[in-house]
Design a protein around this motif. Structure first.
Motif, PDB file in Angstrom:
ATOM      1  N   ALA A   5       6.148   7.117   3.477  1.00 38.83           N
ATOM      2  CA  ALA A   5       6.824   5.994   2.834  1.00 38.83           C
ATOM      3  C   ALA A   5       8.302   5.988   3.204  1.00 38.83           C
ATOM      4  O   ALA A   5       8.970   7.021   3.158  1.00 38.83           O
ATOM      5  CB  ALA A   5       6.666   6.101   1.322  1.00 38.83           C
ATOM      6  N   SER A  27       5.765   1.293   0.344  1.00 40.01           N
ATOM      7  CA  SER A  27       5.886   2.608  -0.295  1.00 40.01           C
ATOM      8  C   SER A  27       5.148   2.617  -1.633  1.00 40.01           C
ATOM      9  O   SER A  27       4.458   3.583  -1.972  1.00 40.01           O
ATOM     10  CB  SER A  27       7.347   2.947  -0.537  1.00 40.01           C
ATOM     11  N   ALA A  39       2.074  10.686   1.298  1.00 37.24           N
ATOM     12  CA  ALA A  39       2.832   9.481   0.954  1.00 37.24           C
ATOM     13  C   ALA A  39       4.340   9.724   1.025  1.00 37.24           C
ATOM     14  O   ALA A  39       5.082   8.889   1.532  1.00 37.24           O
ATOM     15  CB  ALA A  39       2.437   8.999  -0.433  1.00 37.24           C
ATOM     16  N   SER A  90      -2.966   9.189   4.056  1.00 38.82           N
ATOM     17  CA  SER A  90      -1.697   8.523   3.757  1.00 38.82           C
ATOM     18  C   SER A  90      -1.327   8.693   2.286  1.00 38.82           C
ATOM     19  O   SER A  90      -0.156   8.661   1.928  1.00 38.82           O
ATOM     20  CB  SER A  90      -1.737   7.045   4.151  1.00 38.82           C
ATOM     21  N   LEU A 134       1.480   3.091  -1.074  1.00 41.04           N
ATOM     22  CA  LEU A 134       1.122   4.466  -0.701  1.00 41.04           C
ATOM     23  C   LEU A 134       1.099   5.367  -1.938  1.00 41.04           C
ATOM     24  O   LEU A 134       0.167   6.149  -2.133  1.00 41.04           O
ATOM     25  CB  LEU A 134       2.125   5.016   0.319  1.00 41.04           C
TER      26      LEU A 134
END
Lengths: 328, 301
Positions: B40, B83, B36, B32, B86
């Motif tokens: 996100a 977000s 990202a 992740s 991440l």
């Protein structure tokens, strides 16, 4: 014997000079003392005069010994940021750090030994297992998170204890103490726990391991066979023999308490030398950084020296041969 | 590949739920972090995507002004926390891995030289390691960070912060690698294949890097995993203290630092979710490292 002690002392002095040399190099070459004292716009003549008066034109070794000599007289120069003498800044903040370290060391040793003995005696007990597994999680938690968690629970939600500062401290002239007021004592609790927790789990595990080792020995079986009470066997016979390694480790940990105090003091905005150091790193206040390095380095060398010499005193086998390999 | 699946190592792995779960969590977090920008919902560092009206939205609740919902809520500037985490994870993992890489290369090289060449070089390197061992590595990292900041011109300090961070953590963690590699190098160099290599006239570097290195790498991987957990925590600590990743490029530690400011006003989620992510990451890397150590090389305990 004397020769070994002398050689050990020589090593310590060498490391001290090395630490002093690193702090000197930082002091002298990182950042620019002339710019910081005069500002960028100063005339060339004033610069030259200052460079001459600071002795920056002297040969390097003379500057180095001058630095060491002044440091021995507790003169570390002037902070770039506040303009205060660094020695004064340190002396003003030292009591806060020492009191915090003291509280957490007492907390760690008392609770650590008690929990260690308890978990060793009740090896299969439910509470003992709970203590052990909680301590495992506690060790994996980053220290600053523990502090934040303590603040959240005890300061924000329950509102029992203050979340920052030392409370009211009483000035004794040379020492300002937080031990004499209620708010001072209350402010010590959370940072004390945060700083001592890691050391506590360490001491607990060590005490437990040593205790289990000792409890297997014949003289414990014999003491039990003689019909001595559990209390006498555990605390009179067993605990006494586990304490030597526990004390040495606790002593060695004193150094990491100083290092972790930086984190604790930042989380709790505790006005000690650790917070001063972090601010110095942030604002690139070179004289403060260099003085801190010198002080902490000296402390670490002294702690290691004392622990090594204590070993020598306690364990006669070491006297004939070499000292421990890892030393400073 | 088939050899790997039939190995004792793989068998031990399938018999340990702890190892499988922790590796799964680590893999999930690495993936992740890498992807990202695809996962996100918003780019948290693009000012154009931020709406101040969305500030302080609680998790899973509709914002009172805009009606938008956010999985983990938003911070003071209306930035989607999911977000931000991440992207923070990406910074944390990047710094941690680069720092371990640096520490590993440095430590392995110094360890090889100390063990193979010996003599005064060995004494020098190991003395240095001894001295550094007596100081906690976080303190050394802080010092290097401060010195590097002092050496940089002020306008570059923010920009170079991540590089400086990698450097300071990497330089503070090399000792364990050097010690282990030195030990195994000293054992290896007495073996016959090294004597044979020397006999056919290979030079020192060829022997060290081509012949000894592959034989001392086993424990190094274990130490690298354990050091990764340490490096991630060190990075988070430095960033939390304000001497690490800058606010423009926040890591998990920076996010926790920001979150702590809002604890008193009741916006608990800004602190809690980054903290939990850091915890999950550090704990799973740690557990996997411990398992690896116990399985591959019980002697390192």
């Amino acid at each position: 014997m004397l020769l070994i002690i002398l050689r050990r002392l020589g090593q310590s002095v060498f490391v001290l000079f090395l630490v002093a040399f690193i702090s000197f190099m930082i002091f002298r070459y990182v950042g620019n003392p002339v710019d910081n004292l005069l500002g960028q716009e100063a005339t060339t003549e004033r610069r030259e005069a200052l460079i001459e008066s600071l002795g920056l034109n002297d040969p390097l070794h003379e500057q180095y010994f001058g630095f060491v000599f002044r440091a021995l007289q507790f003169d570390f120069g002037v902070s770039y940021r506040t303009g205060e003498p660094v020695a004064e800044m340190i002396l003003n903040r030292l009591p806060a750090t020492i009191e915090l370290a003291l509280v957490s060391a007492v907390f760690a040793i008392l609770l650590g030994v008690v929990a260690g003995v308890y978990t060793a005696i009740n090896r299969r007990g439910f509470i003992a297992n709970t203590i052990l597994s909680t301590s495992l999680i506690g060790v994996s938690l980053p220290t600053f998170l523990i502090g934040v968690l303590l603040i959240w629970v005890f300061a924000v939600e329950l509102k029992w204890l203050p979340s920052f500062g030392r409370g009211t401290s009483v000035d004794l002239g040379f020492w300002s103490t937080g031990f004499l007021t209620v708010s001072g004592l209350k402010s010590l609790i959370l940072p004390g726990i945060m700083l001592g927790l890691y050391q506590m789990t360490l001491i607990m595990r060590l005490t437990r391991a040593e205790m289990l080792e000792v409890l297997r020995q014949d003289y414990i079986k014999f003491a039990k066979a003689r019909g001595l009470s559990d209390r006498t066997v555990y605390f009179g016979h067993a605990l006494k023999n586990t304490l030597v390694p526990v004390i040495t480790i606790a002593g060695l940990q004193l150094g990491s308490i100083v290092a972790f105090a930086i984190i604790t003091e930042t989380v709790f905005q505790w006005p000690g030398v650790g917070l001063m150091f972090i601010n110095a790193v942030y604002f690139v206040d070179i004289p403060v950084m260099s003085a801190y390095l010198l002080l902490v380095g000296t402390l670490f060398v002294l702690i290691n020296l004392i622990v090594d010499l204590l070993y020598l005193l306690i364990d006669p086998r070491l006297r004939d041969g070499q000292l421990r390999g890892a030393e400073s | 590949m088939r050899r790997f699946f039939q190995s004792d190592f793989f068998y031990a792995f399938t018999r340990s739920p702890l190892a499988m779960v922790s590796l799964f969590v680590v893999a999930l977090m690495v993936l992740s972090a890498v992807f990202a920008n695809f996962i996100a919902p918003t780019n948290p560092f693009d000012p154009a995507s931020l709406n101040l009206m969305n500030g302080f939205t609680a998790p899973m609740e509709a914002n009172i002004f805009t009606g938008e919902k956010f999985l983990l809520g938003t911070d003071d500037q209306g930035r989607d926390l999911f977000s931000a985490i991440l992207y923070g994870l990406r910074v944390s993992l990047f710094v941690g891995m680069m720092a371990v890489g640096l520490a590993m290369v440095l430590g392995v090289l110094l360890g090889l030289i100390a063990g193979y060449v010996g003599g005064w070089l060995d004494t020098l390197i190991m003395r240095l390691a001894d001295i550094q061992m007596t100081f906690p590595s976080i303190l050394i990292a802080m010092l290097i960070f401060g010195v590097a900041r002092g050496l940089l011109p002020p306008e570059l300090r923010e920009e170079m912060a991540i590089t400086v961070l990698i450097l300071s953590i990497g330089l503070s963690e090399w000792v364990n690698f050097a010690r282990t590699v030195r030990g195994s190098t000293m054992v290896e160099k007495e073996k016959e294949y090294v004597a044979a290599a020397r006999l056919i006239g290979l030079n020192r570097w060829q022997i060290m890097l081509r012949h000894i290195l592959p034989n001392v790498l086993g424990p190094v991987l274990v130490i690298a995993t354990i050091t990764l957990a340490l490096a991630i925590i060190a990075e988070a600590t430095l960033s939390f203290l304000g001497v690490g990743a800058p606010r423009t490029e926040p890591s998990l530690g920076t996010l926790i630092r920001i979150g702590q400011d809002f604890l008193f006003s009741g916006e608990w989620w800004i602190l809690l979710f980054p903290a939990l992510s850091l915890l999950a990451l550090a704990l799973s890397v740690n557990l996997f490292g411990d398992w690896l150590r116990d399985t591959l090389n019980p002697r390192l305990r």
